[in-house]
Design a protein around this motif. Structure first.
Motif, PDB file in Angstrom:
ATOM      1  N   ARG A 183     -12.811  10.010  -9.006  1.00 56.43           N
ATOM      2  CA  ARG A 183     -12.574  10.812 -10.049  1.00 56.43           C
ATOM      3  C   ARG A 183     -11.084  10.473 -10.485  1.00 56.43           C
ATOM      4  N   LEU A 184     -10.168  10.607  -9.376  1.00 56.08           N
ATOM      5  CA  LEU A 184      -8.753  10.565  -9.657  1.00 56.08           C
ATOM      6  C   LEU A 184      -8.284   9.108 -10.606  1.00 56.08           C
ATOM      7  N   ARG A 185      -8.702   8.063  -9.980  1.00 56.18           N
ATOM      8  CA  ARG A 185      -8.363   6.790 -10.935  1.00 56.18           C
ATOM      9  C   ARG A 185      -9.040   6.777 -12.286  1.00 56.18           C
ATOM     10  N   ARG A 186     -10.438   7.372 -12.452  1.00 51.34           N
ATOM     11  CA  ARG A 186     -11.112   7.401 -13.549  1.00 51.34           C
ATOM     12  C   ARG A 186     -10.272   8.190 -14.562  1.00 51.34           C
ATOM     13  N   ASN A 187      -9.832   9.303 -14.223  1.00 56.75           N
ATOM     14  CA  ASN A 187      -8.988  10.266 -14.821  1.00 56.75           C
ATOM     15  C   ASN A 187      -7.763   9.773 -15.153  1.00 56.75           C
ATOM     16  N   MET A 188      -7.060   9.247 -14.179  1.00 56.70           N
ATOM     17  CA  MET A 188      -5.738   8.396 -14.371  1.00 56.70           C
ATOM     18  C   MET A 188      -5.759   7.445 -15.642  1.00 56.70           C
ATOM     19  N   LEU A 189      -7.039   6.720 -15.945  1.00 59.96           N
ATOM     20  CA  LEU A 189      -7.143   5.777 -16.897  1.00 59.96           C
ATOM     21  C   LEU A 189      -7.858   6.263 -18.195  1.00 59.96           C
ATOM     22  N   GLY A 190      -7.907   7.611 -18.077  1.00 58.01           N
ATOM     23  CA  GLY A 190      -8.507   8.352 -19.194  1.00 58.01           C
ATOM     24  C   GLY A 190      -9.920   7.835 -19.646  1.00 58.01           C
ATOM     25  N   MET A 191     -10.666   7.279 -18.764  1.00 63.30           N
ATOM     26  CA  MET A 191     -11.969   7.150 -18.732  1.00 63.30           C
ATOM     27  C   MET A 191     -13.148   8.056 -18.445  1.00 63.30           C
ATOM     28  N   SER A 192     -14.088   8.147 -19.449  1.00 66.89           N
ATOM     29  CA  SER A 192     -15.139   9.502 -19.169  1.00 66.89           C
ATOM     30  C   SER A 192     -16.207   8.862 -18.236  1.00 66.89           C
ATOM     31  N   GLN A 193     -16.720   9.895 -17.566  1.00 70.54           N
ATOM     32  CA  GLN A 193     -17.904   9.320 -16.683  1.00 70.54           C
ATOM     33  C   GLN A 193     -19.099   8.703 -17.543  1.00 70.54           C
ATOM     34  N   GLU A 194     -19.143   9.295 -18.450  1.00 70.27           N
ATOM     35  CA  GLU A 194     -20.206   8.347 -19.387  1.00 70.27           C
ATOM     36  C   GLU A 194     -19.678   6.880 -19.586  1.00 70.27           C
ATOM     37  N   GLU A 246     -18.987  11.269  -7.649  1.00 69.15           N
ATOM     38  CA  GLU A 246     -17.492  11.980  -7.506  1.00 69.15           C
ATOM     39  C   GLU A 246     -17.748  13.319  -6.656  1.00 69.15           C
ATOM     40  N   LYS A 247     -18.599  13.885  -6.668  1.00 70.52           N
ATOM     41  CA  LYS A 247     -19.003  15.073  -5.851  1.00 70.52           C
ATOM     42  C   LYS A 247     -19.210  14.991  -4.351  1.00 70.52           C
ATOM     43  N   GLY A 248     -19.697  13.597  -4.135  1.00 73.27           N
ATOM     44  CA  GLY A 248     -20.018  13.347  -2.797  1.00 73.27           C
ATOM     45  C   GLY A 248     -21.379  13.480  -2.277  1.00 73.27           C
ATOM     46  N   THR A 249     -22.326  14.079  -3.355  1.00 74.21           N
ATOM     47  CA  THR A 249     -23.584  14.351  -3.223  1.00 74.21           C
ATOM     48  C   THR A 249     -24.546  13.186  -2.888  1.00 74.21           C
ATOM     49  N   ASN A 250     -24.027  11.869  -3.638  1.00 74.79           N
ATOM     50  CA  ASN A 250     -24.725  10.779  -3.586  1.00 74.79           C
ATOM     51  C   ASN A 250     -23.594   9.655  -2.986  1.00 74.79           C
ATOM     52  N   ARG A 251     -24.154   8.890  -1.944  1.00 75.01           N
ATOM     53  CA  ARG A 251     -23.272   7.804  -1.489  1.00 75.01           C
ATOM     54  C   ARG A 251     -23.178   6.756  -2.243  1.00 75.01           C
ATOM     55  N   VAL A 252     -22.046   5.956  -2.369  1.00 74.46           N
ATOM     56  CA  VAL A 252     -21.719   4.853  -3.247  1.00 74.46           C
ATOM     57  C   VAL A 252     -21.890   3.801  -2.338  1.00 74.46           C
ATOM     58  N   GLY A 253     -22.845   2.815  -2.717  1.00 73.48           N
ATOM     59  CA  GLY A 253     -23.012   1.597  -1.796  1.00 73.48           C
ATOM     60  C   GLY A 253     -21.871   0.575  -1.948  1.00 73.48           C
ATOM     61  N   ALA A 254     -21.935  -0.405  -1.090  1.00 70.82           N
ATOM     62  CA  ALA A 254     -20.732  -1.230  -0.757  1.00 70.82           C
ATOM     63  C   ALA A 254     -20.765  -1.892  -2.322  1.00 70.82           C
ATOM     64  N   SER A 255     -21.872  -2.721  -2.653  1.00 73.67           N
ATOM     65  CA  SER A 255     -21.500  -3.349  -4.015  1.00 73.67           C
ATOM     66  C   SER A 255     -21.297  -2.705  -5.431  1.00 73.67           C
ATOM     67  N   ARG A 256     -21.653  -1.538  -5.290  1.00 78.96           N
ATOM     68  CA  ARG A 256     -21.481  -0.628  -6.442  1.00 78.96           C
ATOM     69  C   ARG A 256     -20.049   0.088  -6.129  1.00 78.96           C
ATOM     70  N   ASP A 289     -17.759  10.666   2.065  1.00 83.47           N
ATOM     71  CA  ASP A 289     -18.374  10.543   0.590  1.00 83.47           C
ATOM     72  C   ASP A 289     -17.693  11.323  -0.345  1.00 83.47           C
ATOM     73  N   MET A 290     -17.100  12.471   0.162  1.00 87.39           N
ATOM     74  CA  MET A 290     -16.467  13.463  -0.877  1.00 87.39           C
ATOM     75  C   MET A 290     -15.152  12.842  -1.331  1.00 87.39           C
ATOM     76  N   HIS A 291     -14.423  12.330  -0.039  1.00 87.13           N
ATOM     77  CA  HIS A 291     -13.184  11.590  -0.141  1.00 87.13           C
ATOM     78  C   HIS A 291     -13.251  10.427  -1.256  1.00 87.13           C
ATOM     79  N   VAL A 292     -14.197   9.614  -0.807  1.00 85.94           N
ATOM     80  CA  VAL A 292     -14.259   8.379  -1.923  1.00 85.94           C
ATOM     81  C   VAL A 292     -14.721   8.774  -3.209  1.00 85.94           C
ATOM     82  N   GLY A 293     -15.600   9.859  -3.524  1.00 86.99           N
ATOM     83  CA  GLY A 293     -15.787  10.237  -4.835  1.00 86.99           C
ATOM     84  C   GLY A 293     -14.570  11.067  -5.598  1.00 86.99           C
ATOM     85  N   SER A 294     -13.889  11.623  -4.783  1.00 83.26           N
ATOM     86  CA  SER A 294     -12.493  12.155  -5.472  1.00 83.26           C
ATOM     87  C   SER A 294     -11.714  11.148  -5.769  1.00 83.26           C
ATOM     88  N   ARG A 295     -11.604  10.199  -4.987  1.00 85.08           N
ATOM     89  CA  ARG A 295     -10.707   8.895  -5.320  1.00 85.08           C
ATOM     90  C   ARG A 295     -11.016   8.204  -6.596  1.00 85.08           C
TER      91      ARG A 295
END
Length: 141
Positions: free
Chosen positions: A22-33, A50-60, A14-20
């Motif tokens: 964040r990486l892609r969002r930042n590469m696009l210059g997109m805010s979390q909001e 992005e921190k991995g504290t919550n798991r991202v479901g498949a559809s999300r 979950d941490m790895h997926v979250g960091s990826r």
């Protein structure tokens, strides 16, 4: 004291997926909001993903991939195999770790954003060659 010890730590996947994410969002210059807005959730939820504290479901995760313009597999690139999970540093080599840290830094993001705007493949290749040459000269000194 026992409650502190029992607190669940984020899962390494979950941490790895979250960091990826964040990486892609930042590469696009997109805010979390903005990402949250597109998904119909709060930026706080994006932070938790992005921190991995919550798991991202498949559809999300599929929706995030569509918004960020990458295949779902992007979020799993570089994921250590099952044998590596639980080992110190996920059994990643230090070069992979420092490359990821650089890519998510302010300088790495600026460099990446500028580089992807260069459409001429020959120019991109020359820049890579230049950087390699400069790195070799610095390591020799």
């Amino acid at each position: 004291m026992a409650d502190k010890d029992n607190k669940k730590k984020p899962n390494p996947t979950d941490m790895h997926v979250g960091s990826r994410i964040r990486l892609r969002r930042n590469m696009l210059g997109m805010s979390q909001e903005k990402l949250g807005e597109n998904l119909g959730i709060t930026f706080q939820q994006i932070q938790k993903y992005e921190k991995g504290t919550n798991r991202v479901g498949a559809s999300r995760l599929q929706a995030i991939a569509n918004i960020l313009g990458v295949p779902v597999s992007f979020f799993f690139d570089g994921l250590p195999n099952e044998e590596g999970v639980g080992r110190v540093g996920f059994a990643e080599d230090s070069a992979a770790t420092s490359a990821l840290e650089f890519c998510t830094s302010a300088e790495g993001l600026q460099l990446t954003r500028a580089f992807v705007r260069i459409s001429d493949q020959r120019v991109r290749r020359r820049i890579i060659d230049l950087v390699k040459t400069l790195a070799d000269e610095v390591s020799v000194d």
